[in-house]
Design a protein around this motif. Sequence first.
Motif, PDB file in Angstrom:
ATOM      1  N   LEU A   1     -13.673   3.221   3.018  1.00  0.00           N
ATOM      2  CA  LEU A   1     -15.029   2.903   3.430  1.00  0.00           C
ATOM      3  C   LEU A   1     -15.418   3.688   4.674  1.00  0.00           C
ATOM      4  CD1 LEU A   1     -14.867  -0.986   3.063  1.00  0.00           C
ATOM      5  CD2 LEU A   1     -15.726   0.663   1.387  1.00  0.00           C
ATOM      6  N   SER A   2     -16.626   4.237   4.673  1.00  0.00           N
ATOM      7  CA  SER A   2     -17.092   5.005   5.830  1.00  0.00           C
ATOM      8  C   SER A   2     -17.081   4.136   7.082  1.00  0.00           C
ATOM      9  CB  SER A   2     -18.514   5.521   5.574  1.00  0.00           C
ATOM     10  OG  SER A   2     -19.407   4.447   5.352  1.00  0.00           O
ATOM     11  N   GLY A   3     -16.552   4.716   8.156  1.00  0.00           N
ATOM     12  CA  GLY A   3     -16.518   4.025   9.433  1.00  0.00           C
ATOM     13  C   GLY A   3     -15.460   2.959   9.574  1.00  0.00           C
ATOM     14  N   VAL A   4     -14.612   2.789   8.572  1.00  0.00           N
ATOM     15  CA  VAL A   4     -13.585   1.741   8.611  1.00  0.00           C
ATOM     16  C   VAL A   4     -12.211   2.402   8.578  1.00  0.00           C
ATOM     17  CG1 VAL A   4     -12.671  -0.341   7.526  1.00  0.00           C
ATOM     18  CG2 VAL A   4     -15.132   0.138   7.434  1.00  0.00           C
ATOM     19  N   PRO A   5     -11.466   2.376   9.683  1.00  0.00           N
ATOM     20  CA  PRO A   5     -10.171   3.061   9.736  1.00  0.00           C
ATOM     21  C   PRO A   5      -9.074   2.321   8.970  1.00  0.00           C
ATOM     22  CG  PRO A   5     -11.094   2.665  11.944  1.00  0.00           C
ATOM     23  CD  PRO A   5     -11.837   1.803  10.979  1.00  0.00           C
ATOM     24  N   ASN A   6      -8.117   3.094   8.466  1.00  0.00           N
ATOM     25  CA  ASN A   6      -6.847   2.561   7.945  1.00  0.00           C
ATOM     26  C   ASN A   6      -7.017   1.390   6.986  1.00  0.00           C
ATOM     27  OD1 ASN A   6      -5.959   4.424   9.844  1.00  0.00           O
ATOM     28  ND2 ASN A   6      -4.223   3.166  10.483  1.00  0.00           N
ATOM     29  N   LEU A   7      -7.971   1.536   6.086  1.00  0.00           N
ATOM     30  CA  LEU A   7      -8.176   0.514   5.059  1.00  0.00           C
ATOM     31  C   LEU A   7      -8.444   1.204   3.736  1.00  0.00           C
ATOM     32  CD1 LEU A   7     -10.105  -2.801   5.151  1.00  0.00           C
ATOM     33  CD2 LEU A   7     -10.713  -1.122   3.402  1.00  0.00           C
ATOM     34  N   ALA A   8      -7.781   0.719   2.703  1.00  0.00           N
ATOM     35  CA  ALA A   8      -8.028   1.201   1.343  1.00  0.00           C
ATOM     36  C   ALA A   8      -8.221   0.003   0.436  1.00  0.00           C
ATOM     37  CB  ALA A   8      -6.867   2.054   0.840  1.00  0.00           C
ATOM     38  N   LEU A   9      -8.980   0.196  -0.634  1.00  0.00           N
ATOM     39  CA  LEU A   9      -9.154  -0.864  -1.621  1.00  0.00           C
ATOM     40  C   LEU A   9      -8.852  -0.317  -3.007  1.00  0.00           C
ATOM     41  CD1 LEU A   9     -12.237  -0.521  -3.125  1.00  0.00           C
ATOM     42  CD2 LEU A   9     -12.892  -1.035  -0.784  1.00  0.00           C
ATOM     43  N   SER A  10      -8.213  -1.144  -3.797  1.00  0.00           N
ATOM     44  CA  SER A  10      -7.849  -0.770  -5.163  1.00  0.00           C
ATOM     45  C   SER A  10      -8.942  -1.266  -6.090  1.00  0.00           C
ATOM     46  CB  SER A  10      -6.503  -1.397  -5.536  1.00  0.00           C
ATOM     47  OG  SER A  10      -6.105  -1.010  -6.829  1.00  0.00           O
TER      48      SER A  10
ATOM     49  N   CYS B   1      -6.138  -5.441  -2.471  1.00  0.00           N
ATOM     50  CA  CYS B   1      -5.878  -5.443  -3.920  1.00  0.00           C
ATOM     51  C   CYS B   1      -6.341  -6.772  -4.500  1.00  0.00           C
ATOM     52  CB  CYS B   1      -4.392  -5.216  -4.187  1.00  0.00           C
ATOM     53  SG  CYS B   1      -3.765  -3.632  -3.601  1.00  0.00           S
ATOM     54  N   THR B   2      -7.589  -7.125  -4.181  1.00  0.00           N
ATOM     55  CA  THR B   2      -8.115  -8.448  -4.504  1.00  0.00           C
ATOM     56  C   THR B   2      -8.979  -8.478  -5.758  1.00  0.00           C
ATOM     57  OG1 THR B   2      -9.966  -7.986  -3.014  1.00  0.00           O
ATOM     58  CG2 THR B   2      -8.110  -9.209  -2.101  1.00  0.00           C
ATOM     59  N   GLY B   3      -9.116  -7.351  -6.461  1.00  0.00           N
ATOM     60  CA  GLY B   3     -10.017  -7.330  -7.602  1.00  0.00           C
ATOM     61  C   GLY B   3     -11.461  -7.338  -7.133  1.00  0.00           C
ATOM     62  N   TYR B   4     -12.353  -7.789  -8.013  1.00  0.00           N
ATOM     63  CA  TYR B   4     -13.764  -7.713  -7.649  1.00  0.00           C
ATOM     64  C   TYR B   4     -14.568  -8.937  -8.075  1.00  0.00           C
ATOM     65  CZ  TYR B   4     -14.563  -6.380 -12.547  1.00  0.00           C
ATOM     66  OH  TYR B   4     -14.615  -6.372 -13.918  1.00  0.00           O
TER      67      TYR B   4
ATOM     68  N   LEU C   1      -0.163  -4.120   5.198  1.00  0.00           N
ATOM     69  CA  LEU C   1      -0.416  -5.458   4.675  1.00  0.00           C
ATOM     70  C   LEU C   1      -1.219  -5.324   3.382  1.00  0.00           C
ATOM     71  CD1 LEU C   1      -0.153  -8.513   5.084  1.00  0.00           C
ATOM     72  CD2 LEU C   1      -2.390  -8.466   6.216  1.00  0.00           C
ATOM     73  N   ILE C   2      -0.666  -5.844   2.293  1.00  0.00           N
ATOM     74  CA  ILE C   2      -1.323  -5.833   0.987  1.00  0.00           C
ATOM     75  C   ILE C   2      -1.931  -7.203   0.769  1.00  0.00           C
ATOM     76  CG2 ILE C   2      -0.972  -5.592  -1.494  1.00  0.00           C
ATOM     77  CD1 ILE C   2       1.504  -3.828  -0.807  1.00  0.00           C
ATOM     78  N   VAL C   3      -3.193  -7.250   0.371  1.00  0.00           N
ATOM     79  CA  VAL C   3      -3.869  -8.512   0.102  1.00  0.00           C
ATOM     80  C   VAL C   3      -4.063  -8.638  -1.406  1.00  0.00           C
ATOM     81  CG1 VAL C   3      -5.881  -9.950   0.579  1.00  0.00           C
ATOM     82  CG2 VAL C   3      -5.037  -8.380   2.328  1.00  0.00           C
ATOM     83  N   GLY C   4      -3.391  -9.620  -1.996  1.00  0.00           N
ATOM     84  CA  GLY C   4      -3.475  -9.842  -3.434  1.00  0.00           C
ATOM     85  C   GLY C   4      -2.166  -9.544  -4.128  1.00  0.00           C
ATOM     86  N   ALA C   5      -1.665 -10.496  -4.918  1.00  0.00           N
ATOM     87  CA  ALA C   5      -0.400 -10.319  -5.638  1.00  0.00           C
ATOM     88  C   ALA C   5      -0.619 -10.361  -7.143  1.00  0.00           C
ATOM     89  CB  ALA C   5       0.615 -11.385  -5.219  1.00  0.00           C
TER      90      ALA C   5
END
Length: 503
Positions: free
Chosen positions: A376-385, A140-143, A9-13
């Motif tokens: 993120l440490s301790g957070v499985p199966n999540l990546a951020l762009s 992929c929500t920016g910052y 699931l990608i968050v942000g288009a």
Amino acid sequence: MSLEHVDVLIVGAGLSGIGAACHLQANCPGKSYAILEARESTGGTWDLFKYPGIRSDSDMYTLGYSFRPWEQAKSIADGPSILNYVRATASDHDVDRHIRLGHRVVRADWSSADARWTVEATREETHESVQLTCGFLFMCTGYYRYDEGYTPQFEGSESFAGQIVHPQHWGADIDHAGKRVVVIGSGATAVTLVPALAESAEHVTMLQRSPSYVVSLPGEDPLAKLARRLLPSKAAYALVRWKNVLMTMLVFQLSRRRPAFVKRLIKRGIERRLPAGYDVDTHFTPSYDPWDQRMCLVPDSDLFTALSSGDASIVTDQIDTFTPGGLRLRSGEELQADLVVTATGLNLLALGGMQIAVDGRDVELAETMSYKGMMLSGVPNLALSFGYTNASWTLKADLTCEYVCRLLNHMDAHGYAHCTPVNDDPSLREEPFIDFSSGYVQRSIHLFPKQGSRVPWRVHQNYARDMLSLRRAELEDGELRFARAQSLPAGPAAPLAAAGAGA
């Protein structure tokens, strides 16, 4: 009732999310995916901002995707052209059918037993709650916050008879033609607005509390023009992209090692573009070193042309109070204005404001540590762009996508259901995620993850080093822990505590 499930699931288009989908389709063709976008249109930043002159502050040979050459003449491109590029990429790669507009993700809960995320979103029009599950969550929500920009409290602003607008909320109803305009700010937005507004305003004043470093580059890249004549499109794009990457890295490293020399170079460049005797020391000489904050890029000296012609001016001072006719400054000077544009910055927002939880425990982002600048440490199966602060955003976003695809394929090949970065080194020092002195960073950085004092927890801000780390380095490095289905990872609660204890 079973929930709809996708592999990713990608968050942000926006620029990042559409790029992530293209990489996923190319490198993990068997994976199902969806993109949730809070707004009612795609394009992210490039659809949101409508202010005059909106353009990139990175060249398009590095802001463009690695897999899709930028073929227009302008290297420093305007916002509508970039938006068309992003949307054309989505259309050509058949990404559009995977995008669900008007879905604001508010929460995601990870279950180690099920090896999946349950994601809750709200439909913006109906406020209806929607849930679905995924095996991997790609943020992929920016910052920064999309619903509001940063505007400080200005004394007397309610007495001002004219209009006050933040660039993030610029609309078609704002008319600046023939008006006296004051732009408050000295960053990338301000130096973009001033020459664009000066084309039809009576006069534009850039009011800055302190100056920024401003560098001019050609709007069209001379090497790109030559390369397009001599080389195939992809080869020409790659050549110019690498030239610009190396030049950016050189300037950044030189700024860090010989700041006084870079200061002199920048000052001389400005002096050549302004009339003799212009007070460059007051208006263009910051108190900090180059690249302690992001430099401002102007194409074809447009800001300096506006200043030289008299259509625009710079005042370096502080605001005492707004008056019915404009602003009174600390020096006693008064600026007359019909329109005031508060180019005063952004409000940062991590993960789009979404709350995450791991096995029933809410995760405080500030207590986590960033792994390779993307997990993120301790957070499985999540990546951020999260792109570079000293170079183009997309350079890091592309590498992050490549790494995520490599990671997903590795997990499939070895029967792993989840992976978790684990920080169990008590000697690892915590440092801010972004090492910038800019006000917009300092206001909110305490809410973001930390970075560590050594790899792989350190954020390099270096494309060449990240290429080696994200494309070539071993995935199973001992600090990214893998687990198969029905077996718990190395205690999600424990790594979260360890991340805080490593300070």
